[in-house]
Each structure stands twice: as C-alpha cells, then as structure tokens.
Design a protein around this motif. Structure first.
Motif, PDB file in Angstrom:
ATOM      1  N   GLU A 134       4.152   5.889  -5.405  1.00  0.00           N
ATOM      2  CA  GLU A 134       4.136   6.041  -6.862  1.00  0.00           C
ATOM      3  C   GLU A 134       3.046   6.999  -7.319  1.00  0.00           C
ATOM      4  O   GLU A 134       3.217   7.700  -8.328  1.00  0.00           O
ATOM      5  CB  GLU A 134       3.990   4.664  -7.513  1.00  0.00           C
ATOM      6  N   ARG A 135       1.939   7.071  -6.588  1.00  0.00           N
ATOM      7  CA  ARG A 135       0.911   8.065  -6.924  1.00  0.00           C
ATOM      8  C   ARG A 135       1.401   9.477  -6.634  1.00  0.00           C
ATOM      9  O   ARG A 135       1.154  10.404  -7.413  1.00  0.00           O
ATOM     10  CB  ARG A 135      -0.373   7.788  -6.134  1.00  0.00           C
ATOM     11  N   ARG A 136       2.108   9.645  -5.534  1.00  0.00           N
ATOM     12  CA  ARG A 136       2.614  10.978  -5.167  1.00  0.00           C
ATOM     13  C   ARG A 136       3.782  11.406  -6.048  1.00  0.00           C
ATOM     14  O   ARG A 136       3.986  12.600  -6.280  1.00  0.00           O
ATOM     15  CB  ARG A 136       3.062  10.994  -3.700  1.00  0.00           C
ATOM     16  N   HIS A 137       4.570  10.418  -6.501  1.00  0.00           N
ATOM     17  CA  HIS A 137       5.778  10.734  -7.275  1.00  0.00           C
ATOM     18  C   HIS A 137       5.772   9.926  -8.571  1.00  0.00           C
ATOM     19  O   HIS A 137       6.473   8.926  -8.694  1.00  0.00           O
ATOM     20  CB  HIS A 137       7.028  10.406  -6.458  1.00  0.00           C
ATOM     21  N   PRO A 138       4.991  10.348  -9.545  1.00  0.00           N
ATOM     22  CA  PRO A 138       4.933   9.610 -10.818  1.00  0.00           C
ATOM     23  C   PRO A 138       6.227   9.790 -11.598  1.00  0.00           C
ATOM     24  O   PRO A 138       7.077  10.622 -11.238  1.00  0.00           O
ATOM     25  CB  PRO A 138       3.750  10.268 -11.538  1.00  0.00           C
ATOM     26  N   LYS A 157       0.828  -1.197   0.000  1.00  0.00           N
ATOM     27  CA  LYS A 157       0.000   0.000   0.000  1.00  0.00           C
ATOM     28  C   LYS A 157       0.870   1.258   0.000  1.00  0.00           C
ATOM     29  O   LYS A 157       0.614   2.206  -0.760  1.00  0.00           O
ATOM     30  CB  LYS A 157      -0.912  -0.014   1.228  1.00  0.00           C
ATOM     31  N   LYS A 158       1.908   1.269   0.838  1.00  0.00           N
ATOM     32  CA  LYS A 158       2.799   2.427   0.902  1.00  0.00           C
ATOM     33  C   LYS A 158       3.544   2.621  -0.410  1.00  0.00           C
ATOM     34  O   LYS A 158       3.780   3.751  -0.851  1.00  0.00           O
ATOM     35  CB  LYS A 158       3.800   2.261   2.053  1.00  0.00           C
ATOM     36  N   ARG A 214       2.446   1.820  -3.425  1.00  0.00           N
ATOM     37  CA  ARG A 214       1.497   2.388  -4.389  1.00  0.00           C
ATOM     38  C   ARG A 214       1.256   3.868  -4.099  1.00  0.00           C
ATOM     39  O   ARG A 214       1.148   4.690  -5.022  1.00  0.00           O
ATOM     40  CB  ARG A 214       0.178   1.613  -4.341  1.00  0.00           C
ATOM     41  N   GLU A 215       1.165   4.216  -2.829  1.00  0.00           N
ATOM     42  CA  GLU A 215       0.984   5.626  -2.461  1.00  0.00           C
ATOM     43  C   GLU A 215       2.173   6.460  -2.918  1.00  0.00           C
ATOM     44  O   GLU A 215       2.010   7.574  -3.427  1.00  0.00           O
ATOM     45  CB  GLU A 215       0.811   5.750  -0.946  1.00  0.00           C
ATOM     46  N   TYR A 234      11.984   4.225 -11.662  1.00  0.00           N
ATOM     47  CA  TYR A 234      11.001   3.490 -12.461  1.00  0.00           C
ATOM     48  C   TYR A 234      11.654   2.576 -13.488  1.00  0.00           C
ATOM     49  O   TYR A 234      11.002   2.159 -14.449  1.00  0.00           O
ATOM     50  CB  TYR A 234      10.034   4.471 -13.127  1.00  0.00           C
ATOM     51  N   ARG A 271      10.464   1.364  -1.484  1.00  0.00           N
ATOM     52  CA  ARG A 271       9.672   0.291  -2.088  1.00  0.00           C
ATOM     53  C   ARG A 271      10.468  -1.017  -2.122  1.00  0.00           C
ATOM     54  O   ARG A 271      11.701  -1.008  -2.244  1.00  0.00           O
ATOM     55  CB  ARG A 271       9.274   0.681  -3.508  1.00  0.00           C
TER      56      ARG A 271
END
Length: 349
Positions: free
Chosen positions: A45-49, A39-40, A42-43, A111, A237
């Motif tokens: 990656e949402r905050r830092h695309p 969960k962390k 994914r969070e 990435y 991650r």
C-alpha cells in the motif's frame, strides 16, 4: 536405573509432549506468517497508494477514478484484479478521448471495502447503480471483463434506464464444473478462511501467481507493460484474497440464476473474447450467449487469450465504439426482442 526410567517418561518425550511441542511450533509459525503478510500488505500500500477518490455508498467505501469527458463509460474489472488492470492495458487513455470513463474498484478489491455480505453480481449492481447516480450519471455504456461481465449484465437487468449498451469481454455466463472454484474458494470459508488468508494463503498466492498470470494470457505472452506496471502486490493482500475467494465460490451458482434472464436483455450488446481463451471456453460461454441475445454482436480475436483488453486493446476500443454507436438515444425506446442476432465478427490484427 531409577533415574533413567524417570528420564524416559519425561513429558517432553511422551506422545502428548510431542503433540504439545508441535502445536506450539505450528502456532508460532502461523503467527510469524501473519506478521510477515501484514508487513507485506502495508509495504504494497505504501508503494501503490490510491490512484482515485473515495465515496461511501450504503455503508461501503468505494475507490473510483474518472478520466476524460463525453458519454459516460463504466469499466468493471474481473476477479482478483483492480482498476489498474484497465489503466495498465492502455485502453483508458484511448477511450478517455471520447468518453467520461469511470472505473470503480469492486468491493474488496484495490482500495474498496467489502463488508461481510453475499456479494453476488446483483449486489454489486445495486451498489454501482447508486454510485453512478451519486456521480450524476443517468445513462452509460458499460463494459465488464470476466467476472465483471456478470456485474455488467446484472446492472443492465436491474437498471435498464441507466445502461444504454453493453460490452462483455471474456465473460463466464453459464454454469460449468470448474476446478479453479474448488482450488481458490477455501479463503472464503468463515473463520478457517480468515485464518488462511492471513497466514498461508498469501504465501501460496505469491508462489502460484506467476503461473496464474501466464494462464490468463495464454496462448499469448504476458505483455512487458503488465509485468512492469501492474501492482501485483496489492492483489496478494489478505483483504483482496478474501474477495477473490468469495467471487470464485459464487461464480457457478450466480450464473444459474442469471442465465434465466439473459433473453430479457434487449439492449445492444457487443461480446468480445480471445478466440483461444483458456479460462472461459469461448464456444460454451461467449458464443452461446451471442446466439441467445437478440441484439448482440460477437467478436473473437484469433490467437489471443482471456486478458483481451491487454492483448487486443484496439479491438476492445472498437467494440466500445460499436456498442456506443448502436445504443439508442437516452430517451428513445429500447430495441424490441425478436430481432435476429448479428453475424459473428472476427476481429483481426
């Protein structure tokens, strides 16, 4: 009495019963940790695309970014970080005024993907060479920081036609006994390490990361810009923890192989480091390499630590421009071995 005796031998109260309960509890805790860490991630990656683009080279998906125009300049980040390490430092903005700056997340970082393989500096270099050719780069100045300096050296050894000059920042070049290798390598162990990096390793990493960052900058303070802008959550991650663990485990062995080839580097090299680096011993690493390379310069910045591109960005930019100016034209001959090393330079202020 009979009922009491039966109760005393109930399985839940026998040693085997307690062991079963402990195993079930441990499994539940690890499962909960894995779900929390996913969960962390994914969070994060949402905050830092992604900040750049993607290409696939030899089956490896690479995340890269280009800024500016001019002579190509490749920046290779160190262990545990990602291309934002250079962006946050501010040197990319300055260098992009005169260079086509190319940043690539090393395999497993940011990435970029990291297939199961032995990711030595030479393996990195082979991948980077193909990626740069794909980008139309036929010659470039290459800067490597920390573990990335090993990749920069390997690239210069394997593709001398591509690398015109090197800037090696806060590097580690000669094998030594290092406690951090033992401390950070376990997540690289197959199976056991995989379990760790999805369960306990991210939790432990969150606890120790502030201290690790402080040590990277010591004796200087951590810049406010780094604390505010660095996407530290991406560094925690499971995928990146595996990459960092594998690089830590390889750090000493790969220098054993590479050090036999340093004298083959006849291109211009500018070595820069914080004079008070507490991660890579300056005398045993950067200064020693300077004395071994025939065509090198050495810059040590007083009072500064390992993260030299954050702590002394102007001096790092100056080192790049010095390396660029000293580089031969793409079609000219390489400097011949046998020249005396340049005098030691101390950058001030």
């Amino acid at each position: 009495m009979h009922v009491g005796n039966t109760s005393a031998t109930t399985p839940s109260k026998t040693p085997r019963g307690w062991l079963t309960l402990a195993l079930i509890g441990s499994a539940a805790s690890l499962g909960a940790s894995a779900l929390y860490n996913l969960k962390k991630a994914r969070e994060a990656e949402r905050r830092h695309p992604p900040v750049g683009r993607f290409m696939t080279v030899d089956g490896v998906r690479l995340h890269y970014l280009e800024r500016g125009q001019g002579e190509p300049l490749v920046l290779i980040h160190g262990n545990g970080t990602l291309i934002q390490d250079f962006l946050v430092s501010g040197i990319v903005e300055d260098l992009a005024k005169r260079h086509r700056v190319i940043l690539i997340d090393r395999p497993g970082y940011g990435y970029s993907a990291r297939p199961r393989a032995l990711w030595t500096p030479r393996a990195h270099a082979t991948l980077f060479q193909t990626a740069l050719e794909r980008l139309g780069v036929s010659h470039a100045v290459v800067l490597g920081h920390s573990w990335g300096s090993l990749v920069a050296v390997a690239l210069a050894l394997q593709a001398p036609h591509l690398v015109r000059s090197l800037v090696l920042a806060s590097g580690y070049y000669y094998p030594t006994l290092r406690a951090d290798v033992v401390l950070f390598s376990p997540p690289a162990i197959p199976v056991l390490g995989d379990a760790m990096r999805y369960t306990v390793s991210p939790l432990l990493a969150r606890l120790i990361l502030p201290g690790l960052i402080k040590a990277m900058f010591a004796p200087a303070d951590v810049p406010a810009r780094f604390d505010a802008q660095m996407p530290k959550a991406l560094m925690l991650r499971p995928s990146q923890l595996r990459a960092a663990a594998e690089d830590a485990a390889l750090m000493t062995p790969v220098t054993v192989e590479l050090q036999a080839h340093y004298r083959d580097l006849t291109l211009p090299v500018v070595i820069i480091t914080g004079a008070d680096d507490q991660i890579a011993d300056v005398h045993r690493q950067s200064e020693r390499l300077h004395h071994e390379l025939a065509n090198s310069e050495f810059m040590a910045v007083p009072g500064q630590g390992h993260m030299i591109h954050h702590l002394a960005p102007d001096q790092v930019v100056r080192a790049v421009e010095r390396a660029s100016a000293r580089a031969p034209a793409p079609d000219s001959d390489r400097p011949r071995a046998g020249a005396q090393p340049a005098e030691v330079r101390f950058a001030v202020g």
